[in-house]
Enzyme design. Structure first.
Site, short mmCIF file in Angstrom:
data_model
loop_
_atom_site.label_atom_id
_atom_site.label_comp_id
_atom_site.label_asym_id
_atom_site.label_seq_id
_atom_site.Cartn_x
_atom_site.Cartn_y
_atom_site.Cartn_z
N ASN A 190 0.87 -1.18 0.00
CA ASN A 190 0.00 0.00 0.00
C ASN A 190 0.90 1.23 0.00
O ASN A 190 1.51 1.55 1.02
CB ASN A 190 -0.89 -0.03 1.26
CG ASN A 190 -1.66 1.25 1.47
OD1 ASN A 190 -1.76 2.09 0.56
ND2 ASN A 190 -2.20 1.43 2.67
N LYS A 248 0.06 4.26 -0.24
CA LYS A 248 -0.60 5.44 0.36
C LYS A 248 -0.39 6.66 -0.56
O LYS A 248 -0.38 6.50 -1.78
CB LYS A 248 -0.07 5.68 1.77
CG LYS A 248 -0.09 4.41 2.62
CD LYS A 248 0.16 4.68 4.06
CE LYS A 248 0.26 3.37 4.81
NZ LYS A 248 0.29 3.52 6.24
N HIS A 285 -9.25 0.77 5.35
CA HIS A 285 -7.94 1.02 5.99
C HIS A 285 -8.16 1.96 7.17
O HIS A 285 -8.99 2.86 7.11
CB HIS A 285 -6.97 1.62 4.96
CG HIS A 285 -5.56 1.67 5.47
ND1 HIS A 285 -5.14 2.62 6.36
CD2 HIS A 285 -4.50 0.86 5.25
CE1 HIS A 285 -3.86 2.41 6.65
NE2 HIS A 285 -3.45 1.34 5.99
N GLU A 288 -6.58 4.41 8.16
CA GLU A 288 -6.41 5.84 7.85
C GLU A 288 -7.68 6.40 7.20
O GLU A 288 -8.01 7.57 7.37
CB GLU A 288 -5.17 6.04 6.96
CG GLU A 288 -3.90 5.83 7.79
CD GLU A 288 -2.67 5.39 7.01
OE1 GLU A 288 -2.69 5.46 5.76
OE2 GLU A 288 -1.69 4.98 7.66
N GLU A 307 -4.74 -5.22 10.75
CA GLU A 307 -3.74 -4.18 10.90
C GLU A 307 -3.98 -3.43 12.22
O GLU A 307 -4.81 -2.51 12.26
CB GLU A 307 -3.83 -3.18 9.75
CG GLU A 307 -3.57 -3.80 8.39
CD GLU A 307 -3.04 -2.78 7.40
OE1 GLU A 307 -2.00 -3.03 6.83
OE2 GLU A 307 -3.67 -1.72 7.25
N GLY A 309 3.06 2.06 10.68
CA GLY A 309 4.04 3.13 10.50
C GLY A 309 4.81 3.50 11.76
O GLY A 309 5.49 4.53 11.78
N SER A 340 3.98 -2.34 10.17
CA SER A 340 5.45 -2.34 10.37
C SER A 340 6.13 -3.64 9.95
O SER A 340 7.11 -4.06 10.57
CB SER A 340 5.78 -1.98 11.82
OG SER A 340 5.40 -0.64 12.09
C1 PEP Z 1 -0.48 0.06 6.21
O1 PEP Z 1 -0.72 1.25 6.32
O2 PEP Z 1 -1.28 -0.68 5.61
C2 PEP Z 1 0.75 -0.47 6.78
C3 PEP Z 1 0.79 -1.71 7.08
O3 PEP Z 1 1.77 0.44 6.99
P1 PEP Z 1 3.25 0.13 7.52
O4 PEP Z 1 3.71 -1.14 6.89
O5 PEP Z 1 4.07 1.30 7.09
O6 PEP Z 1 3.17 0.00 9.00
#
Ligand code: PEP
Length: 252
Positions: A12, A14, A99, A101, A169, A175, A214
């Site tokens: 992703n 983003k 998601h 976000e 998630e 992040g 992460s």
């Molecule tokens: C995400 O936003 O879907 C995600 C998993 O981000 P990150 O891997 O940067 O933690």
């Protein structure tokens, strides 16, 4: 059960990436050899501005191209929004919905996420439906209840192993460089498998369950070897082909 499921590692991007980032996609396509492709499916969800260009590069053959969101409607007066039909027309074969976000920044609740997943299916695309608890919910011991409620509220009737992927998630892991323990991931994924099997029978028992938050090359092997983890949804570490390939190497 999990052994029969072909894993998926999806990236992703983003709100990152300009046209020149096609070089990273090309490096990914070049590094994703037939051996690796036989073991793990691969997908990149770039910003919508790059979907058509990226789909032209991959032909959706090796690395599939997905989108990060869509509107619930097919068309209409929704300035700035994109429909599932539009991103499908640009070359996306899957769309991430729900998601955290989007849930946090755009106030999208389970009902909206469910309607978006239905909009994705109406275009014969795959819905990647995200769920996950916040840090506060985790600290108060509500993780499994939150996940169950999000699955019940966000995954529409008609979910199958072919049209639906679930991504767990934890919001606090996105992040941040923080990850749950393997045992925590195992507990949540076992709970999701159970809930989805109860709701959708064999389809739920074979639906891909991704872990996201992460994931990086150094922790991918441990996280991807947890029972009922059928791949990863990767944010930051999907932007560089070398890191993304390093994560997929967990399946070599
Ligand atoms: C995400 O936003 O879907 C995600 C998993 O981000 P990150 O891997 O940067 O933690």
């Amino acid at each position: 059960m999990g052994a029969a499921i072909k894993p998926l590692v999806a990236g992703n991007w983003k709100m990152n990436g300009l046209k020149a980032a096609v070089s990273e996609l090309q490096a990914l396509v070049d590094g994703y050899d037939a051996d690796l492709a036989a073991k793990v499916d691969s997908m990149i969800c770039p910003p919508a501005t790059l979907i058509a260009q990226f789909a032209d590069v991959t032909g959706n053959s090796a690395v599939a191209i997905g989108a990060q969101d869509c509107h619930v409607n097919v068309s209409g007066a929704h300035t700035g929004d994109l429909s599932a039909q539009m991103v499908a027309d640009a070359g996306a074969v899957a769309i991430i919905v729900g998601h955290s976000e989007r849930r946090a920044d755009h106030g999208e609740g389970n009902e909206v996420v469910k309607a978006k997943a239905e909009a994705v299916w109406a275009q014969d695309l795959v819905a990647i439906i995200c769920v996950g608890e916040t840090e506060v919910e985790r600290k108060s011991g509500e993780t499994l209840d939150v996940i169950k409620a999000q699955l019940a509220g966000s995954v529409p009737a008609g979910a199958t192993a072919a049209n639906c992927v679930i991504a767990y998630e934890p919001v606090w892991a996105i992040g941040t460089g923080l990850t749950p323990t393997a045992q925590d991931v195992s507990d949540v994924h076992a709970c999701m498998r159970d809930e989805l099997s109860k709701a959708f029978g064999d389809e739920g028992a074979t639906m891909r369950l991704l872990y996201g938050g992460s994931v990086k090359p150094s922790n991918a092997s441990e996280l991807m070897s947890v029972a009922n983890v059928d791949g990863a949804l990767v944010g930051g570490a999907s932007l560089k082909a070398a890191d993304f390939l390093g994560i997929m190497a967990a399946y070599k």
